[in-house]
Enzyme design. Structure first.
Site, short mmCIF file in Angstrom:
data_model
loop_
_atom_site.label_atom_id
_atom_site.label_comp_id
_atom_site.label_asym_id
_atom_site.label_seq_id
_atom_site.Cartn_x
_atom_site.Cartn_y
_atom_site.Cartn_z
N LYS A 114 0.86 -1.19 0.00
CA LYS A 114 0.00 0.00 0.00
C LYS A 114 0.89 1.23 0.00
O LYS A 114 1.91 1.27 0.71
CB LYS A 114 -0.89 -0.03 1.24
CG LYS A 114 -1.96 1.04 1.30
CD LYS A 114 -2.84 0.87 2.54
CE LYS A 114 -3.99 1.86 2.59
NZ LYS A 114 -4.85 1.66 3.78
N SER B 206 -9.78 1.34 2.65
CA SER B 206 -8.95 2.14 1.79
C SER B 206 -7.83 1.36 1.07
O SER B 206 -7.28 1.85 0.09
CB SER B 206 -8.31 3.26 2.60
OG SER B 206 -7.43 2.73 3.56
N SER C 124 -9.89 -0.90 6.98
CA SER C 124 -9.29 -0.69 5.65
C SER C 124 -8.49 -1.87 5.11
O SER C 124 -8.06 -1.83 3.96
CB SER C 124 -8.38 0.55 5.67
OG SER C 124 -9.16 1.71 5.54
#
Lengths: 476, 97
Positions: A69, A144, A168
């Site tokens: 990420k 996310s 997330s």
């Protein structure tokens, strides 16, 4: 062969690379080639390493292709957090979890898309572009950490890392049909994870099965002197202890997690998965988490407060975007922030400033911290009656891109079952439990006592064993 | 709860954000919806409940005060939008005499 290699488990890739049956370079090439072919449709990656240098032939993740990420600091490419304000930012140090992956022999493929500064549940709020769900390109992958979830689902990476502040990792895992694990707060180092809400943030893995998630956890977990909130002691060998008979396991079903708002198909799939363990001798216990109805409100006050403080550092002085408009110091800072941040980030900074302002702090922030205690007590009481909690990860399967973007509140409510684990610091796992009639994956969530990461992973593995492989691959 | 435009402008100033007049109304309306939602917390009886600020209840983690390698100045300055010698440069805040 190429496509099969892209869906091999990490543990098998590592074993083959260690024994010389596969080379890390070949595994890396196959994945980079799939990224070139498929990622223009999915848009999971913000940056891809064209010459990932996979020369590893040893280590628990030897030659395993990993995606990160883009809020984890790396030295080789920008770390953008999905924000224009950090478009050219090059981190001067590497996140501890990244160093540990490299030391374990992993091949870093690149950095994945996210909602700007991890604020969102759909990966539509990226400052760059939305990521699409590999099972249905018109749907969101969740967020996310949507890029990391989609990359693993589509066989672009074998495993990946995300961060979970209110769901997330678990919510995109559920919506994208992969396994996602949020460890106990402090189990994994946050050093080099760009902060959203420091008391809630936790790094964790995505994988296509629980065993690979356990393998990655053993690599990235354990004390880190560079993170003051890191828990003492090394991470155990989760994979080696993963198989455990569910006989006698007490599974708590929080009645609030099955209340109105839960999609009927998701509920049926989740219950079917839970019943498989009942057939193996697990016991189902009804429990209550009465503060669940206040979870989202508590979470948004705490999150906004911490985020508004953490994001004060983006001021156009030390790093990140600075306005080109000539201005004095204060105006330069305001213009730089206004140009660099997207609308959702601005809203949450404003909300955080509101709940922390001197005439509101008691009514909002201090009150939310007390609610946080009550939420943690709910879990403590529930865990007197059961060993793990099970329920849906998200109230629905993946929704259409754009469907919820006009109404931030409806998007916030996606996190209703996941924020509790962050507020109370608990470990939480999401694993696939089947598909809806529309062909979209559903996720089962398993929560455990603080520090019982192993128990949660064991329960997840038991469900996975009973359900067997789905045999499905995304139609991309 | 109503959020007056002047109050929102004040918050924006504190947060170092500029709100364009054209965006004011939509931001204000969305903020009001969110504040109204979190106002549900006011209904809960929290009398005597100690606040929880982090889940592991750690306080004051200390380490020995020893010199260790840190970020070299060049690395710390490498991302700065503007530098002057070994310093971060900002717009002038004091008029020259």
């Amino acid at each position: 062969m190429t496509d099969d290699l892209a869906f091999l488990p990490a543990r098998e890739i590592a074993e083959s690379v260690r024994s010389g049956k596969l080379s890390a370079a070949e595994v890396g090439r196959v994945h980079l080639d799939r990224i070139r072919r498929l990622d223009p449709k999915i848009k999971a990656f913000l940056s891809v390493r064209q010459n990932a240098s996979p020369d590893a032939s040893a280590g628990p993740l030897a030659g395993v292709p990993v995606a990160l990420k883009d809020n984890l600091c790396t030295l080789e490419e920008p770390t953008t957090c999905g924000s224009r304000i950090l478009e050219t930012y090059r981190a001067p140090y590497e996140a501890t979890v990244v160093s540990r992956l490299r030391a374990a022999g992993a091949t870093i493929l690149g950095k994945t898309n996210l909602d700007e500064f991890a604020m969102g549940s759909s990966t539509e709020n990226s400052g760059y572009f939305p990521t699409r769900n590999p099972w249905d390109l018109s749907c969101v992958p969740g967020g996310s950490s949507g890029g990391s979830a989609a990359a693993v689902a589509a066989g672009l990476a074998t495993v990946s890392l995300g961060s979970d502040t209110g769901g997330s990792i678990r919510e995109p895992a559920a919506l994208s049909g992969v396994v996602g694990f949020k460890p106990t707060y402090g189990r994994v180092s946050r050093h080099g994870l760009v902060a959203l809400a420091s008391s809630l943030d936790q790094v964790g893995p995505f994988a296509r099965d629980v065993r690979d998630a356990a393998l990655v956890m053993s690599v990235i977990g354990g004390h880190d002197p560079l993170d003051a909130t890191s828990l003492p002691g090394p991470a155990p060998d989760y994979l080696g202890q993963l198989d455990r008979d569910p006989k006698g396991l007490r599974i708590g079903l929080p009645k609030e997690y099955f209340a109105d708002g839960l999609d009927a198909e998701v509920r049926a799939l989740v219950m079917t998965a839970i019943r498989t363990l009942e057939k193996r001798g697990a016991r189902i216990v009804d429990v209550a988490l009465p503060m669940t109805e206040h979870g989202i409100a508590t979470y948004y006050v705490v999150l906004a407060a911490e985020a508004s403080s953490n994001l004060a550092r983006y001021d156009g002085v030390h790093y990140g975007h600075r306005t080109k408009v000539p201005a004095g110091l204060i105006e330069m800072m305001s213009k730089s922030r206004t140009e660099g941040f997207g609308p959702e980030v601005k809203r949450r900074i404003l909300l955080g400033t509101f709940v922390l302002s001197s005439d509101r702090i008691d009514a909002y922030y201090h009150r939310a911290q007390k609610l946080r205690r009550l939420i943690a007590r709910d879990f403590e009481k529930a865990f007197e009656l059961c060993d793990v909690l099970m329920g849906p990860t998200s109230p629905t399967a993946a929704f259409k891109i754009g469907e919820k973007s006009a109404d931030p509140l409806s998007l916030y409510l996606c996190d209703v079952y996941t924020v509790g684990a962050n507020l109370a610091g608990l470990p939480g796992l999401s694993l696939p439990c089947g598909f809806t009639s529309a062909g979209l994956p559903a996720g089962l969530q398993i929560l455990g006592r603080p520090l019982d990461d192993l128990g949660v992973l064991q329960a997840g593995r038991a469900v996975e064993r009973e359900l067997g492989p789905s045999g499905r691959r995304p139609p991309v | 709860m109503a959020l007056e435009p002047a109050h929102l402008q004040h918050l924006a100033r504190l947060a170092r954000l500029e709100l364009a007049d054209a965006d004011m109304e939509s931001i204000r309306t969305r903020m009001e919806v969110i504040i109204e939602y979190v106002d549900q917390l006011k209904k809960v009886d929290v009398e005597g409940v100690p606040p929880l600020d982090n889940a592991v209840d750690l306080t004051n983690v200390r380490r020995n005060d020893e010199v260790q390698p840190g970020l070299p100045p060049e690395a710390a300055l490498a991302n700065a939008p503007s530098v002057a010698g070994p310093y971060f440069a900002v717009p002038r805040i004091i008029d020259a005499p």
